[in-house]
Design an enzyme around this catalytic site. Structure first.
Site, PDB file in Angstrom:
ATOM      1  N   ILE A  41       0.835  -1.202   0.000  1.00  0.00           N
ATOM      2  CA  ILE A  41       0.000   0.000   0.000  1.00  0.00           C
ATOM      3  C   ILE A  41       0.872   1.255   0.000  1.00  0.00           C
ATOM      4  O   ILE A  41       0.565   2.240  -0.673  1.00  0.00           O
ATOM      5  CB  ILE A  41      -0.931  -0.029   1.239  1.00  0.00           C
ATOM      6  CG1 ILE A  41      -1.777  -1.313   1.249  1.00  0.00           C
ATOM      7  CG2 ILE A  41      -1.832   1.192   1.273  1.00  0.00           C
ATOM      8  CD1 ILE A  41      -2.455  -1.613   2.573  1.00  0.00           C
ATOM      9  N   LYS A  66      15.619  -2.603  -1.649  1.00  0.00           N
ATOM     10  CA  LYS A  66      14.185  -2.661  -1.985  1.00  0.00           C
ATOM     11  C   LYS A  66      13.669  -1.267  -2.323  1.00  0.00           C
ATOM     12  O   LYS A  66      12.834  -1.093  -3.205  1.00  0.00           O
ATOM     13  CB  LYS A  66      13.391  -3.213  -0.798  1.00  0.00           C
ATOM     14  CG  LYS A  66      13.597  -4.701  -0.529  1.00  0.00           C
ATOM     15  CD  LYS A  66      12.615  -5.110   0.557  1.00  0.00           C
ATOM     16  CE  LYS A  66      12.971  -6.397   1.232  1.00  0.00           C
ATOM     17  NZ  LYS A  66      12.116  -6.647   2.411  1.00  0.00           N
ATOM     18  N   ASP A  91      14.772   2.695   9.617  1.00  0.00           N
ATOM     19  CA  ASP A  91      14.423   1.422  10.245  1.00  0.00           C
ATOM     20  C   ASP A  91      13.714   1.721  11.558  1.00  0.00           C
ATOM     21  O   ASP A  91      14.330   2.193  12.518  1.00  0.00           O
ATOM     22  CB  ASP A  91      15.685   0.588  10.491  1.00  0.00           C
ATOM     23  CG  ASP A  91      15.337  -0.766  11.095  1.00  0.00           C
ATOM     24  OD1 ASP A  91      14.141  -1.014  11.361  1.00  0.00           O
ATOM     25  OD2 ASP A  91      16.262  -1.571  11.311  1.00  0.00           O
ATOM     26  N   ASN A 117       2.988   4.844   7.263  1.00  0.00           N
ATOM     27  CA  ASN A 117       2.348   3.627   6.744  1.00  0.00           C
ATOM     28  C   ASN A 117       3.036   2.338   7.205  1.00  0.00           C
ATOM     29  O   ASN A 117       2.384   1.316   7.386  1.00  0.00           O
ATOM     30  CB  ASN A 117       2.356   3.718   5.206  1.00  0.00           C
ATOM     31  CG  ASN A 117       2.146   2.383   4.536  1.00  0.00           C
ATOM     32  OD1 ASN A 117       1.027   1.899   4.446  1.00  0.00           O
ATOM     33  ND2 ASN A 117       3.238   1.761   4.080  1.00  0.00           N
ATOM     34  N   TYR A 204      -0.265  -7.733  16.832  1.00  0.00           N
ATOM     35  CA  TYR A 204      -0.472  -6.737  15.756  1.00  0.00           C
ATOM     36  C   TYR A 204      -1.752  -5.935  16.028  1.00  0.00           C
ATOM     37  O   TYR A 204      -1.753  -4.695  15.961  1.00  0.00           O
ATOM     38  CB  TYR A 204      -0.568  -7.454  14.407  1.00  0.00           C
ATOM     39  CG  TYR A 204      -1.013  -6.568  13.253  1.00  0.00           C
ATOM     40  CD1 TYR A 204      -0.123  -5.703  12.627  1.00  0.00           C
ATOM     41  CD2 TYR A 204      -2.330  -6.616  12.778  1.00  0.00           C
ATOM     42  CE1 TYR A 204      -0.535  -4.890  11.565  1.00  0.00           C
ATOM     43  CE2 TYR A 204      -2.747  -5.813  11.726  1.00  0.00           C
ATOM     44  CZ  TYR A 204      -1.845  -4.955  11.119  1.00  0.00           C
ATOM     45  OH  TYR A 204      -2.257  -4.160  10.075  1.00  0.00           O
ATOM     46  N   LYS A 208      -2.108  -1.849  16.821  1.00  0.00           N
ATOM     47  CA  LYS A 208      -2.965  -0.901  16.099  1.00  0.00           C
ATOM     48  C   LYS A 208      -3.955  -0.233  17.063  1.00  0.00           C
ATOM     49  O   LYS A 208      -4.304   0.933  16.882  1.00  0.00           O
ATOM     50  CB  LYS A 208      -3.697  -1.613  14.950  1.00  0.00           C
ATOM     51  CG  LYS A 208      -2.742  -2.067  13.834  1.00  0.00           C
ATOM     52  CD  LYS A 208      -2.144  -0.888  13.075  1.00  0.00           C
ATOM     53  CE  LYS A 208      -1.089  -1.276  12.065  1.00  0.00           C
ATOM     54  NZ  LYS A 208      -0.531  -0.147  11.328  1.00  0.00           N
TER      55      LYS A 208
HETATM   56  N1  LIG Z   1      -2.630  -5.230   3.735  1.00  0.00           N
HETATM   57  C1  LIG Z   1      -3.697  -5.198   4.500  1.00  0.00           C
HETATM   58  O1  LIG Z   1      -4.613  -5.981   4.332  1.00  0.00           O
HETATM   59  C2  LIG Z   1      -3.835  -4.132   5.573  1.00  0.00           C
HETATM   60  C3  LIG Z   1      -5.065  -4.027   6.255  1.00  0.00           C
HETATM   61  C4  LIG Z   1      -5.206  -3.045   7.224  1.00  0.00           C
HETATM   62  C5  LIG Z   1      -4.155  -2.205   7.516  1.00  0.00           C
HETATM   63  N2  LIG Z   1      -2.967  -2.360   6.843  1.00  0.00           N
HETATM   64  C6  LIG Z   1      -1.875  -1.435   7.176  1.00  0.00           C
HETATM   65  O2  LIG Z   1      -1.400  -0.856   5.981  1.00  0.00           O
HETATM   66  C7  LIG Z   1      -0.003  -0.564   6.100  1.00  0.00           C
HETATM   67  C8  LIG Z   1       0.745  -1.136   4.931  1.00  0.00           C
HETATM   68  O3  LIG Z   1       0.505  -2.523   4.893  1.00  0.00           O
HETATM   69  P1  LIG Z   1       0.931  -3.423   3.641  1.00  0.00           P
HETATM   70  O4  LIG Z   1      -0.094  -4.472   3.506  1.00  0.00           O
HETATM   71  O5  LIG Z   1       1.296  -2.594   2.484  1.00  0.00           O
HETATM   72  O6  LIG Z   1       2.230  -4.112   4.251  1.00  0.00           O
HETATM   73  P2  LIG Z   1       3.562  -4.632   3.525  1.00  0.00           P
HETATM   74  O7  LIG Z   1       3.334  -5.040   2.137  1.00  0.00           O
HETATM   75  O8  LIG Z   1       4.098  -5.671   4.474  1.00  0.00           O
HETATM   76  O9  LIG Z   1       4.481  -3.348   3.589  1.00  0.00           O
HETATM   77  C9  LIG Z   1       4.900  -2.871   4.824  1.00  0.00           C
HETATM   78  C10 LIG Z   1       6.004  -1.901   4.605  1.00  0.00           C
HETATM   79  O10 LIG Z   1       6.498  -1.494   5.897  1.00  0.00           O
HETATM   80  C11 LIG Z   1       7.907  -1.663   5.898  1.00  0.00           C
HETATM   81  N3  LIG Z   1       8.456  -1.912   7.226  1.00  0.00           N
HETATM   82  C12 LIG Z   1       8.256  -2.956   8.033  1.00  0.00           C
HETATM   83  N4  LIG Z   1       9.035  -2.851   9.112  1.00  0.00           N
HETATM   84  C13 LIG Z   1       9.746  -1.713   8.997  1.00  0.00           C
HETATM   85  C14 LIG Z   1      10.736  -1.069   9.775  1.00  0.00           C
HETATM   86  N5  LIG Z   1      11.198  -1.596  10.911  1.00  0.00           N
HETATM   87  N6  LIG Z   1      11.245   0.100   9.338  1.00  0.00           N
HETATM   88  C15 LIG Z   1      10.831   0.653   8.172  1.00  0.00           C
HETATM   89  N7  LIG Z   1       9.915   0.067   7.375  1.00  0.00           N
HETATM   90  C16 LIG Z   1       9.386  -1.097   7.780  1.00  0.00           C
HETATM   91  C17 LIG Z   1       8.135  -2.855   5.002  1.00  0.00           C
HETATM   92  O11 LIG Z   1       9.500  -2.915   4.626  1.00  0.00           O
HETATM   93  P3  LIG Z   1      10.193  -4.345   4.249  1.00  0.00           P
HETATM   94  O12 LIG Z   1       9.788  -4.631   2.846  1.00  0.00           O
HETATM   95  O13 LIG Z   1      11.642  -4.052   4.405  1.00  0.00           O
HETATM   96  O14 LIG Z   1       9.673  -5.340   5.221  1.00  0.00           O
HETATM   97  C18 LIG Z   1       7.196  -2.516   3.857  1.00  0.00           C
HETATM   98  O15 LIG Z   1       7.747  -1.568   3.015  1.00  0.00           O
HETATM   99  C19 LIG Z   1       0.414  -1.100   7.462  1.00  0.00           C
HETATM  100  O16 LIG Z   1       0.376  -0.055   8.415  1.00  0.00           O
HETATM  101  C20 LIG Z   1      -0.671  -2.110   7.783  1.00  0.00           C
HETATM  102  O17 LIG Z   1      -0.823  -2.303   9.172  1.00  0.00           O
HETATM  103  C21 LIG Z   1      -2.789  -3.296   5.889  1.00  0.00           C
END
Ligand SMILES: NC(=O)c1ccc[n+]([C@@H]2O[C@H](COP(=O)([O-])OP(=O)(O)OC[C@H]3O[C@@H](n4cnc5c(N)ncnc54)[C@H](OP(=O)(O)O)[C@@H]3O)[C@@H](O)[C@H]2O)c1
Length: 333
Positions: A41, A66, A91, A117, A204, A208
């Site tokens: 996202i 990445k 990080d 995000n 998790y 949140k």
């Molecule tokens: N996908 C869903 O269904 C969903 C639903 C509700 C809410 N959300 C929220 O939407 C947001 C994005 O989710 P997403 O699905 O896009 O997740 P994602 O594909 O796992 O992407 C998460 C991003 O956060 C980065 N990240 C994780 N740990 C980090 C750290 N220590 N420092 C800096 N960056 C870090 C990851 O980097 P790496 O690639 O290096 O790990 C990645 O770029 C999150 O806040 C999530 O809680 C998602």
């Protein structure tokens, strides 16, 4: 103690299948930061900001490899010049990294939008040695995210004052906050509990829930101290694919999630649209929780009498922690 609003499941389904218009607000001349922008996202949101004319979009990523791959994809897809999208290391599992990132951001000519995000969902609870030994989900999704917000507030406010605009700070949360068991809620010091790897698989959801409480309190306080300068709110993008959130889960569980996602998930692109609508939200959405670009209903626990007390308790504890990490930072509120 999961605490669901009335018609919660019906609403989840309704939001999942809603069509979300493409955002069209221009970000011309503006500088935008998106954390966790290399995937999912966050990546789609960063791409949209670039497409909508931002003069700089900073991809805040923990992996520069990445991040650079994401930049390349955005640059080539939109035929952008090399200076629009930048990759900066961040990080959230390291308080030093957060401080260094924010020091660098303070040297920007302006800072108009921050989309907080990045988040993790880890199957196994592990401690983050560079983040005070806190458990990694709490360190990333809660403590570092709020630390970063507080450290960036002066730059956001200075930009608003200088350009006679309102800067924007949107936190990406989740409807999972309604599912938190939050069994540690009666601990004398709740954050101390997260210095161990004790706990359940709802971490998790709990992270949140804590983020929701803390953003509400931050928004209330910032509105009183500096009205009209930084617009804040929080948004749930809905269940989206692709996501790497579940990457530490065992394969059988990942397969089940993939099957569920096949029928039910939005694309990350649509999820990102909801975030841009939140960033662009009207005054009615200040400090609020948004879904599909609209103000939505929080878990009844958050707004209960117990929740109101809990919000103050968590805020007090967090302020103590943040002062320990960066003395004086709480004066930024
Ligand atoms: N996908 C869903 O269904 C969903 C639903 C509700 C809410 N959300 C929220 O939407 C947001 C994005 O989710 P997403 O699905 O896009 O997740 P994602 O594909 O796992 O992407 C998460 C991003 O956060 C980065 N990240 C994780 N740990 C980090 C750290 N220590 N420092 C800096 N960056 C870090 C990851 O980097 P790496 O690639 O290096 O790990 C990645 O770029 C999150 O806040 C999530 O809680 C998602």
């Amino acid at each position: 103690m999961p605490s669901f609003p009335p018609n919660y499941f019906l609403n989840v389904v309704r939001h999942q299948f809603r069509s979300i218009p493409e955002p069209s607000t221009s970000y011309k001349d503006q500088i935008v930061i998106v954390t966790g922008a290399n995937h999912g996202i966050g990546f789609e949101a960063a791409r949209s900001f670039a497409q909508l004319g931002a003069s700089k979009v900073i991809l805040a990523c923990r992996s520069s490899t990445k991040g650079e791959a994401a930049k390349k994809l955005i640059d080539s897809g939109l035929s952008l010049g090399p200076d629009i999208v930048e990759v900066w290391p961040l990080d959230l599992c390291s308080f030093e990294s957060v401080k260094e990132f924010c020091r660098r951001a303070s040297t920007l000519s302006r800072l108009d939008v921050v989309l907080a995000n990045a988040a993790v969902l880890e199957y196994q609870l592990l401690q983050a040695p560079d983040a005070g030994g806190f458990e990694r989900t709490i360190a990333t999704n809660v403590i570092s995210t709020l630390l970063m917000a507080l450290l960036l507030l002066p730059k956001l406010r200075a930009t608003a004052a200088r350009h006679n605009t309102t800067s924007r700070l949107t936190f990406v949360v989740s409807d999972a906050h309604c599912m938190a068991q939050f069994e540690e809620r009666n601990e004398p010091k709740i954050f101390d509990y997260y210095k161990s790897t004790k706990g359940t698989e709802d971490r998790y959801a709990t992270s949140k829930l804590l983020e929701v409480f803390l953003v509400r309190e931050l928004a209330t306080r910032a509105k009183l101290s500096h009205p009209g300068t930084v617009f804040m709110n929080m948004a749930n993008p809905g269940f989206c694919k692709p996501t790497t959130l579940f990457k530490t889960f065992p394969p059988w569980l990942q397969v089940s999630i993939d099957i569920f996602a096949f029928f039910f998930a939005r694309s990350a692109q649509v999820g990102a649209r909801t975030l841009l609508h939140a960033v662009d939200g009207g005054s009615e959405s200040y400090g609020e929780y948004l879904e599909s670009g609209e103000v939505s209903v929080l878990s009844p626990y958050v707004v209960s009498n117990e929740g109101v007390e809990m919000q103050q308790k968590l805020w007090g504890e967090l302020m103590e922690i943040l002062e320990g990490i960066e003395p004086g930072v709480t004066k930024n509120i």
